[in-house]
Design an enzyme around this catalytic site. Structure first.
Site, PDB file in Angstrom:
ATOM      1  N   SER A 158       0.914  -1.255   0.049  1.00  0.00           N
ATOM      2  CA  SER A 158      -0.032   0.137   0.027  1.00  0.00           C
ATOM      3  C   SER A 158       0.902   1.194  -0.063  1.00  0.00           C
ATOM      4  O   SER A 158       0.406   2.426  -0.070  1.00  0.00           O
ATOM      5  CB  SER A 158      -0.749  -0.057   1.264  1.00  0.00           C
ATOM      6  OG  SER A 158      -1.496  -0.995   1.374  1.00  0.00           O
ATOM      7  N   SER A 213      -6.135   0.229   3.777  1.00  0.00           N
ATOM      8  CA  SER A 213      -6.194  -1.071   4.302  1.00  0.00           C
ATOM      9  C   SER A 213      -7.278  -1.810   3.953  1.00  0.00           C
ATOM     10  O   SER A 213      -8.420  -1.441   4.139  1.00  0.00           O
ATOM     11  CB  SER A 213      -6.227  -0.881   5.816  1.00  0.00           C
ATOM     12  OG  SER A 213      -6.171  -2.019   6.656  1.00  0.00           O
ATOM     13  N   LYS A 214      -6.980  -2.890   3.193  1.00  0.00           N
ATOM     14  CA  LYS A 214      -8.321  -3.854   2.848  1.00  0.00           C
ATOM     15  C   LYS A 214      -9.080  -3.988   3.887  1.00  0.00           C
ATOM     16  O   LYS A 214     -10.283  -3.925   3.533  1.00  0.00           O
ATOM     17  CB  LYS A 214      -7.390  -4.995   1.910  1.00  0.00           C
ATOM     18  CG  LYS A 214      -8.626  -5.893   1.410  1.00  0.00           C
ATOM     19  CD  LYS A 214      -8.177  -7.138   1.063  1.00  0.00           C
ATOM     20  CE  LYS A 214      -7.048  -7.033  -0.323  1.00  0.00           C
ATOM     21  NZ  LYS A 214      -6.716  -8.132  -0.737  1.00  0.00           N
ATOM     22  N   THR A 218      -4.968  -3.659   9.608  1.00  0.00           N
ATOM     23  CA  THR A 218      -3.367  -3.587   9.889  1.00  0.00           C
ATOM     24  C   THR A 218      -3.090  -2.872  10.921  1.00  0.00           C
ATOM     25  O   THR A 218      -3.153  -1.500  10.855  1.00  0.00           O
ATOM     26  CB  THR A 218      -2.959  -3.134   8.349  1.00  0.00           C
ATOM     27  OG1 THR A 218      -3.479  -3.792   7.323  1.00  0.00           O
ATOM     28  CG2 THR A 218      -1.444  -3.291   8.422  1.00  0.00           C
ATOM     29  N   GLU A 220      -0.131  -1.208  12.248  1.00  0.00           N
ATOM     30  CA  GLU A 220       0.720  -0.191  11.920  1.00  0.00           C
ATOM     31  C   GLU A 220      -0.159   0.841  11.094  1.00  0.00           C
ATOM     32  O   GLU A 220      -0.116   2.309  11.504  1.00  0.00           O
ATOM     33  CB  GLU A 220       1.797  -0.098  11.106  1.00  0.00           C
ATOM     34  CG  GLU A 220       2.820  -1.338  11.646  1.00  0.00           C
ATOM     35  CD  GLU A 220       2.609  -2.716  11.171  1.00  0.00           C
ATOM     36  OE1 GLU A 220       3.727  -3.402  10.733  1.00  0.00           O
ATOM     37  OE2 GLU A 220       1.540  -3.097  10.710  1.00  0.00           O
ATOM     38  N   GLY A 278      -1.572  -7.484  -1.914  1.00  0.00           N
ATOM     39  CA  GLY A 278      -0.891  -6.124  -1.822  1.00  0.00           C
ATOM     40  C   GLY A 278       0.098  -5.836  -2.433  1.00  0.00           C
ATOM     41  O   GLY A 278       0.163  -4.636  -3.056  1.00  0.00           O
ATOM     42  N   ARG A 279       1.101  -6.490  -2.692  1.00  0.00           N
ATOM     43  CA  ARG A 279       2.251  -6.073  -3.675  1.00  0.00           C
ATOM     44  C   ARG A 279       2.065  -5.916  -4.805  1.00  0.00           C
ATOM     45  O   ARG A 279       2.840  -5.474  -5.795  1.00  0.00           O
ATOM     46  CB  ARG A 279       3.353  -6.998  -3.449  1.00  0.00           C
ATOM     47  CG  ARG A 279       3.052  -8.523  -3.701  1.00  0.00           C
ATOM     48  CD  ARG A 279       4.072  -9.340  -3.193  1.00  0.00           C
ATOM     49  NE  ARG A 279       3.761 -11.036  -3.271  1.00  0.00           N
ATOM     50  CZ  ARG A 279       3.008 -11.519  -2.302  1.00  0.00           C
ATOM     51  NH1 ARG A 279       2.434 -11.162  -1.461  1.00  0.00           N
ATOM     52  NH2 ARG A 279       2.653 -13.009  -2.478  1.00  0.00           N
ATOM     53  N   GLU A 365       8.708 -11.334  -1.222  1.00  0.00           N
ATOM     54  CA  GLU A 365       7.752 -11.999  -0.625  1.00  0.00           C
ATOM     55  C   GLU A 365       6.888 -12.910  -1.435  1.00  0.00           C
ATOM     56  O   GLU A 365       5.981 -13.694  -0.615  1.00  0.00           O
ATOM     57  CB  GLU A 365       6.680 -10.707  -0.259  1.00  0.00           C
ATOM     58  CG  GLU A 365       5.547 -11.000   0.545  1.00  0.00           C
ATOM     59  CD  GLU A 365       4.689  -9.558   0.996  1.00  0.00           C
ATOM     60  OE1 GLU A 365       4.960  -9.127   2.418  1.00  0.00           O
ATOM     61  OE2 GLU A 365       3.815  -9.272   0.292  1.00  0.00           O
ATOM     62  N   HIS A 396      29.663   3.794  -6.663  1.00  0.00           N
ATOM     63  CA  HIS A 396      30.619   4.335  -5.902  1.00  0.00           C
ATOM     64  C   HIS A 396      29.891   3.760  -4.474  1.00  0.00           C
ATOM     65  O   HIS A 396      30.531   4.308  -3.421  1.00  0.00           O
ATOM     66  CB  HIS A 396      30.464   6.054  -5.753  1.00  0.00           C
ATOM     67  CG  HIS A 396      30.877   6.357  -6.935  1.00  0.00           C
ATOM     68  ND1 HIS A 396      32.235   6.777  -7.270  1.00  0.00           N
ATOM     69  CD2 HIS A 396      30.380   6.832  -8.091  1.00  0.00           C
ATOM     70  CE1 HIS A 396      32.470   7.309  -8.488  1.00  0.00           C
ATOM     71  NE2 HIS A 396      30.951   7.417  -9.159  1.00  0.00           N
ATOM     72  N   LYS A 520       4.101 -10.919  13.113  1.00  0.00           N
ATOM     73  CA  LYS A 520       2.953 -10.025  13.594  1.00  0.00           C
ATOM     74  C   LYS A 520       2.300 -10.626  14.945  1.00  0.00           C
ATOM     75  O   LYS A 520       1.965  -9.867  15.771  1.00  0.00           O
ATOM     76  CB  LYS A 520       1.762 -10.101  12.534  1.00  0.00           C
ATOM     77  CG  LYS A 520       2.288  -9.178  11.420  1.00  0.00           C
ATOM     78  CD  LYS A 520       1.144  -9.529  10.396  1.00  0.00           C
ATOM     79  CE  LYS A 520       1.219  -8.528   9.065  1.00  0.00           C
ATOM     80  NZ  LYS A 520       0.340  -8.675   7.991  1.00  0.00           N
TER      81      LYS A 520
END
Length: 558
Positions: A158, A213-214, A218, A220, A278-279, A365, A396, A520
């Site tokens: 997200s 957030s589905k 979640t 956080e 999600g990804r 993931e 570098h 989690k």
């Protein structure tokens, strides 16, 4: 895979590649690159994207053996199942349909009796309408100010995908007129410093918060959402609280009941579906809403169209000239058969500075798995550690290791047309200077430098070993026409499908992520302990001695 085979590694095609890898390890890229016919045959092109894989530790026979393995793994059939909406994510009993997010209107795709295409375009139409109303000033904040600031609150998929696109699109001067006077920020980390950074210099009366957030659970994201809500209410304390939330907070979620409890108008909740991981969700409301609010919907529609163009290429192009298939098969060759556990993604474009970070989630993931679809423990490793930095910055930083230390297969991404060209009188154009390095580094990795060459340059006997480059380090080079929204859509879809190719051949589920769950659960237990210790002075208990010592030290110092 037949009933007699536990994993793809039991197939004769796999065995042939294992044997072939032993032979290839005896070759050097100096010799392989001297064969022009081989090099000419190791290029593929589609929609302006040119992939050169001639600097792989591979021969034309390698390619044929990899294609044979792909056919043994039923890659074409698995690909077709994904596009048809079959529930190929077996552990969650879900379809995998991020391709449906960018399909044109009126291309029905029925899953469980529902036309996904119609659902997608219903949400896209709502995003188009709402973003236009906010950008035009038709939708205002509760004090009458135009909402020119957007804070997108979300984590993981997200956040990483939308941020990567924001950084790239924001570098394009043709988008400047669309974004003049507007600000888009992201709040992902639950670290309060991230909240301070996201809200610094923002006028809350001119700020719209997008909560992504589905499930609206979640941990956080929801703590950050409550923090943003408190910030809005505290700064506009003279206004009606319900009105503040209704005018200043919207959501991307499928949990209408929870978003309503938060105070968000159901009309301003933009849905997405369980068949979107999600990804892979940046093409859904997750990315389309905040980015349309900032850039305008038309630019984001072009991004979707680019992704669809790559979807069509992946779906219909024969395996031997299919860009995602070639990327995936040679990625698998390097990791599984040649034993390289990491891969560098090196965009020679500063605008792509967050692309490697997004790919880390998309790839690691997805394909960091230990069992196949049937739950059988794999006798080989899957996935790679993906990292990268824009060129020439990375040169570098970590290229020293790539040239003279560990072998790290690399993917160089170059852009033909600069977003912001500079050409000082009497100087080389800045973009040509950048691209000179893009062309040089793959050759340096492949060809290396011998002791004899060092001696010919006058290096002393003592210094020569330090200046030898072994070479024979594999890479691929991808040249794309530009970094407009359409090309970005193609680029991201290319790498998404590359992930699927590797997973299909390995026989794993690239679309679940059970590996993120245990941490989690343990974090929830630790959170309860911290609350109890601070509120009721309860001692730390129920953890191993190491964690208990760390937690006690933290509590005593914070």
């Amino acid at each position: 895979i037949t009933k007699t085979m536990a994993t793809i590694s039991d197939s004769p095609e796999w065995t042939a590649l294992v044997s072939h890898a032993t032979q290839i390890k005896e070759t050097h890229l100096r010799d392989l690159l001297s064969d022009q016919g081989r090099c000419d045959a190791m290029r593929a092109e589609s929609n302006g994207f040119l992939l050169d894989y001639s600097r792989q530790n591979a021969s034309l026979e390698t390619k044929e053996l990899l294609l044979a393995l792909a056919r043994a793994a039923k890659l074409d059939e698995k690909k077709a199942s994904m596009f048809a909406g079959e529930k190929i994510n077996k552990t969650e009993n879900r379809a995998v349909l991020h391709c449906a997010l960018r399909a044109p209107k009126n291309t029905p795709l029925i899953v469980d009796g529902v036309d996904c295409n119609a659902d997608v375009h219903r949400v896209l139409d709502s995003i188009n309408d709402f973003s236009q109303r906010v950008r035009s000033g038709e939708w205002l904040g509760c004090t009458g100010k135009k909402l020119t600031n957007v804070v997108a609150v979300g984590i993981g998929g997200s956040y990483l995908g939308p941020e990567f696109l924001y950084e790239t699109l924001n570098s394009d001067p043709t988008n400047s007129e669309k974004t003049e006077g507007r600000t888009l920020k992201f709040l992902a980390n639950v670290d309060p410093v991230d909240f301070a950074r996201a809200t610094r210099d923002l006028d809350p009366e001119a700020t719209l918060v997008v909560i992504v957030s589905k499930t609206f659970t979640t941990a956080e994201t929801m703590l950050n959402a409550r923090t943003m809500k408190n910030w809005l209410l505290s700064c506009m304390s003279s206004q009606d609280a319900d009105t503040v939330v209704r005018q200043h907070v919207v959501a991307c979620s499928s949990a209408i009941e929870k978003t309503s409890e938060f105070g968000i108008d159901p009309k301003n909740v933009f849905g997405f579906w369980d068949w979107v991981g999600g990804r892979f969700s940046v093409h859904s409301a997750v990315g389309m809403l905040p980015l349309s609010l900032h850039f305008g919907f038309s630019i984001m529609r072009s991004f979707l169209d680019g992704a669809h163009a790559m979807d069509t290429h992946f779906q219909n192009t024969p395996l031997e000239s299919n860009l995602p298939v070639l990327l995936g098969l040679f990625g698998l060759w390097n990791s599984t058969f040649l034993g390289h556990s990491s891969r560098a993604v090196l965009p020679y474009a500063q605008a792509l500075l967050r692309f490697p970070a997004h790919l880390q989630q998309v790839e690691m993931e997805s394909n960091g798995k230990r069992v196949n679809m049937e739950g059988v423990t794999l006798p080989f490793s899957t996935g790679e550690i993906v990292f990268g930095e824009p060129g020439t910055n990375g040169q570098h930083s970590f290229y020293q290791l790539m040239h003279q230390g560990s072998v790290v297969p690399a993917e160089f991404i170059g852009v033909c047309r600069s977003l912001r060209p500079i050409h000082l009188t009497g100087d080389v154009p800045s973009h040509d200077e950048l691209m000179s390095n893009f062309f040089a580094q793959p050759d340096a990795l492949a060809m290396g430098k011998t002791k004899e060459e060092c001696a010919a340059e006058g290096d002393s006997e003592e210094l020569q070993p330090h200046k030898v480059f072994p070479g024979n380090r594999p890479s691929m080079s991808l040249l794309i026409p530009s970094l407009d929204a359409f090309s970005l859509g193609q680029l991201l879809a290319l790498y998404e499908h590359r992930v699927a190719v590797e997973g299909f051949v390995w026989g794993i589920n690239s679309f679940d992520q059970w590996g993120v769950q245990l941490g989690k659960v343990l974090a929830s237990k630790a959170r309860d302990q911290l609350v109890a210790a601070r509120k009721d002075q309860k001692p730390v208990e129920g953890f191993n001695s190491s964690t208990s010592a760390l937690m006690n030290h933290y509590l005593s110092k914070s």
